[in-house]
Enzyme design. Structure first.
Site, short mmCIF file in Angstrom:
data_model
loop_
_atom_site.label_atom_id
_atom_site.label_comp_id
_atom_site.label_asym_id
_atom_site.label_seq_id
_atom_site.Cartn_x
_atom_site.Cartn_y
_atom_site.Cartn_z
CD GLU A 8 -10.61 4.18 -4.17
OE1 GLU A 8 -9.46 4.67 -4.65
OE2 GLU A 8 -10.88 3.21 -4.71
CG ASN A 49 -6.36 9.47 -1.98
OD1 ASN A 49 -6.11 8.86 -2.91
ND2 ASN A 49 -7.59 9.94 -1.68
NE ARG A 88 -3.99 6.53 -8.36
CZ ARG A 88 -4.29 5.24 -7.68
NH1 ARG A 88 -3.64 4.55 -7.95
NH2 ARG A 88 -5.43 5.28 -7.06
#
Lengths: 111, 150
Positions: B50, B54, B106
């Site tokens: 994650e 990002n 998302r």
């Protein structure tokens, strides 16, 4: 990430393999969209047996297909959710909106 | 196998989607040197995935830049620091809210997963300069901490 699909009547079965992360989602989206377009199926079953890892990118691409199927009044389900993938699906809330079946056979019978 | 007292690794790679898996597996290998069970290692893999995703998606937003991942295993604790020098986050509080996403494909769960799966999460970001995410995890301390040791 190889994505194999097969059609059973009005159900399209997708069988993603490997890690479903940011590196895999473009291919998943492209193949899934093409398979849905070509087969005109309103029901989508995702067999997760071959998925070795999933994160929010992978969940997002699944959610995108769920939105498409729902807009068309269709149905979506999971089958053969691996033990290490299940906690992520649960935490994301996807299992509250998308049912899952132990086996592909059971899913195909009940969908 | 006797656990290492201290180990330290730094890697730097281009912000390509393909490198998310490289970072995740490298950190998992370091985590394997500490007494984490398999479900905890899975949680670490998700958290790293994650943070690096990002950086690729939002930090550099399609442009190429470098992402640094530093992993420190010390006194049985794993510390992971993910840094990018991209655009930074304008509204950090908003970005950290569950289900906040700038993209309909998302889920906006990146920070939620990092928070759920690691024991500590610190995010600092300067718009125009980049973002730094620091995560800490101890064996037996998190969501999967009650599982079987394999």
């Amino acid at each position: 990430m190889p994505l194999v699909y097969e059609r059973f009547g009005d159900i399209l079965v997708l069988r993603p393999q490997g890690d479903l992360d940011l590196g895999a989602v473009e291919e998943f989206r492209r193949v899934a969209e093409r398979a849905l377009d070509e087969n005109k199926c309103r029901k989508l079953l995702i067999n997760l047996k071959g998925v070795t890892f999933i994160d929010s990118s992978g969940l997002g691409v699944i959610l995108g297909r769920y939105k498409r199927i729902s807009l068309l009044g269709g149905q979506m389900a999971f089958t053969q959710v691996p033990l290490k993938v299940k906690p992520i699906l649960e935490l994301s809330g996807l299992l509250k909106i998308i049912p899952f079946y132990d086996t592909e056979k059971k899913a195909l019978e009940r969908m | 196998m006797k656990a290492l007292q201290r180990n330290h690794l730094k890697m730097k790679f281009l912000s390509a989607a393909e490198n998310v898996g490289v970072a995740r597996l490298t950190v998992a290998a370091m985590a394997g040197q500490i007494d984490f069970n398999l479900s905890e290692i899975e949680e670490i893999k998700v958290a790293v995935s994650e943070a690096v995703s990002n950086a690729v998606l939002h930090g550099y937003a399609g442009e190429q830049g470098y992402i640094e991942v530093e992993v420190i295993a010390e006194d049985g604790v794993l510390r992971v620091i993910v840094t990018d020098h991209g655009r930074g986050i304008d509204d950090l509080a908003r970005a950290r809210q569950p289900s906040f996403s700038t993209d309909p494909e998302r889920m906006g769960l990146g920070f939620s997963f990092m928070e759920s799966f690691m024991d500590q999460l610190e995010v600092s970001s300067v718009p125009g300069q980049g973002t730094r995410v620091e995560m800490v995890k101890r064996p037996g301390g998190g969501v999967g901490g009650h599982g079987q040791h394999d």
